[in-house]
Write an enzyme that holds these catalytic residues in place. Structure first.
Site, PDB file in Angstrom:
ATOM      1  NE  ARG A 117      -0.779   1.992   3.415  1.00 28.26           N
ATOM      2  CZ  ARG A 117       0.317   2.739   3.576  1.00 28.26           C
ATOM      3  NH1 ARG A 117       1.466   2.191   3.925  1.00 28.26           N
ATOM      4  NH2 ARG A 117       0.278   4.042   3.363  1.00 28.26           N
ATOM      5  N   GLY A 118       0.243   2.381  -0.199  1.00 26.72           N
ATOM      6  CA  GLY A 118       0.958   3.616  -0.469  1.00 26.72           C
ATOM      7  C   GLY A 118       0.988   3.783  -1.973  1.00 26.72           C
ATOM      8  CB  ALA A 119      -0.219   6.502  -4.191  1.00 26.22           C
TER       9      ALA A 119
ATOM     10  CD  GLN B 295      -4.020   2.684   6.789  1.00 28.42           C
ATOM     11  OE1 GLN B 295      -4.598   3.153   7.775  1.00 28.42           O
ATOM     12  NE2 GLN B 295      -4.659   2.415   5.671  1.00 28.42           N
TER      13      GLN B 295
ATOM     14  CG  ASP C 155      -3.679   7.458  -1.866  1.00 26.71           C
ATOM     15  OD1 ASP C 155      -3.231   6.323  -2.072  1.00 26.71           O
ATOM     16  OD2 ASP C 155      -3.702   7.983  -0.738  1.00 26.71           O
TER      17      ASP C 155
ATOM     18  CG  ASN D  17      -3.537  11.129   2.085  1.00 31.70           C
ATOM     19  OD1 ASN D  17      -2.850  10.336   1.431  1.00 31.70           O
ATOM     20  ND2 ASN D  17      -3.281  11.391   3.347  1.00 31.70           N
ATOM     21  CE  LYS D  18      -5.791   4.945   3.500  1.00 32.07           C
ATOM     22  NZ  LYS D  18      -6.508   3.966   2.647  1.00 32.07           N
TER      23      LYS D  18
ATOM     24  NE  ARG E  22      -6.690   0.191  -2.214  1.00 32.48           N
ATOM     25  CZ  ARG E  22      -6.158   0.864  -1.188  1.00 32.48           C
ATOM     26  NH1 ARG E  22      -4.868   0.762  -0.936  1.00 32.48           N
ATOM     27  NH2 ARG E  22      -6.898   1.651  -0.434  1.00 32.48           N
TER      28      ARG E  22
END
Length: 368
Positions: free
Chosen positions: A63-65, A213, A254, A264-265, A106
């Site tokens: 994970r993480g763009a 996270q 993201d 973003n998250k 995703r």
């Protein structure tokens, strides 16, 4: 091959260096750090088929763009090697099917589609060549994507560090460190770079509900890197800002729309609103691969919704709500450009109006 665990001693290099995502020795699989089991367990996975790659992205094992984009580029290279075809045209048809499958894992992080589209462009540009030659070119491209991301992270870290002072208190949300990117990271990059140069920061890390996270990854990376970190619940951000303990907020992204709205998250927009109220700079840090000129505003960004059970059950021994209670579980939110002090990319510190500064920084990406 699917997902196979590797030896724990192999993990040190990936956690401390550029290659948190890489090819295995014989280039038959992608090796990743399984981020779902950190920090309690350190485990590497080998992803050697389409389903394993899809599941790793969907289940947030990677994970993480930027890391998702790197994994996808390596992954489609692995799948390309497995294609049986006697011509470039046949190869391209099967390649595109595999790429579309991975891309469906995703929807919000633009790096996934960006990396796959970049790999597809290599195939299209060389469709007259043999499949073997195309695969060789794909190998070069996926390695280039990772190398470029490492260089971008270093540049972003330099620009970000220029906005900070020794001793500053920093608040961050979710995770945008080395695990989510390459080398330094984006939002955490200035902190690691500053630490290398003898600067000290105190970081407040939002735990980042519901997948934690910030608790599991950001506080882990900072602690392991020798950076002073305090973990807080998401709803404690306001009080640490009010107490004067935060001089800047650093978050990753993201997807950034053409007007500067940034996805973003989930919870990031709330942090931005609080920062605006308390007069604290709010910085969004990300590589150019997260900028999407196809999205005019944040309204055009598709927000992924995840399993509601993550809210009620994830990390709990028993469900924390009745089975009859409904849950809404968006994975991301969009921070309005008016709340963002600056967007920091590898090409500099961009400020409002973002419709102009983004175009000026990335003229080759602009869509008229």
């Amino acid at each position: 091959m699917g997902q196979d665990s590797l030896k724990e001693e192999e993990i040190v290099e990936l956690l401390s260096g550029i290659e948190n995502v890489r090819l295995n020795e014989d280039e038959s699989a992608v090796v990743i750090v399984d981020q779902t089991v950190l920090p309690g367990k350190k485990e590497l996975l080998e992803l050697g088929d389409a389903k394993a790659l899809y599941d790793a992205i969907f289940e947030l094992k990677v994970r993480g763009a930027p890391a998702i984009g790197i994994c996808a580029s390596y992954g489609i290279f692995i799948l390309a090697k497995q294609i049986q075809a006697d011509s470039g045209e046949t190869f391209y048809k099967k390649f595109k099917e595999a790429a579309e499958y991975l891309n469906s894992s995703r929807p919000t992080a633009v790096n996934l589609s960006w990396a796959l589209r970049r790999m597809e462009d290599v195939v299209k540009a060389n469709i007259s060549k043999s499949p073997k030659e195309i695969v060789s070119l794909l190998r070069e491209e996926c390695r280039l994507i990772q190398a470029e991301d490492a260089a971008m992270c270093k540049a972003i870290s330099e620009y970000g560090l220029s906005l900070l002072k020794d001793g500053d208190g920093i608040l961050t949300h979710c995770n945008a460190g080395p695990l989510a990117t390459s080398k330094y990271g984006t939002a955490l990059g200035p902190l690691f770079l500053g630490k290398e140069r003898g600067m000290n920061f105190h970081v407040f890390s939002d735990e980042t509900r519901p997948l934690l996270q910030g608790a599991r990854l950001t506080s882990y990376e900072l602690d392991q890197g020798g950076i002073d970190v305090t973990l807080i619940c998401d709803n404690m951000a306001s009080i640490v800002m009010k107490n004067g303990w935060v001089q800047a907020c650093l978050v990753g992204c993201d997807r950034v729309a053409a007007n500067g709205d940034a996805a973003n998250k989930i919870g990031t927009s709330g942090v931005a609103i609080l920062a605006k109220y308390y007069g604290i700079p709010f910085y969004v840090l990300g590589p150019s691969s997260t900028i999407d000129f196809h999205c005019k505003t944040g309204e055009d960004i598709v927000i992924e919704e995840r399993n509601p059970e993550e809210i009620k059950c994830k990390f709990y021994e028993k469900p924390m709500a009745l089975s009859s209670v409904k849950c809404y579980n968006p994975a991301f939110d969009v921070t309005d450009h008016n709340l963002i002090t600056a967007i920091i990319t590898e090409r500099g510190i961009l400020r409002a109006p973002y419709t102009e500064s983004l175009k000026k920084a990335f003229p080759e990406r602009v869509i008229e």
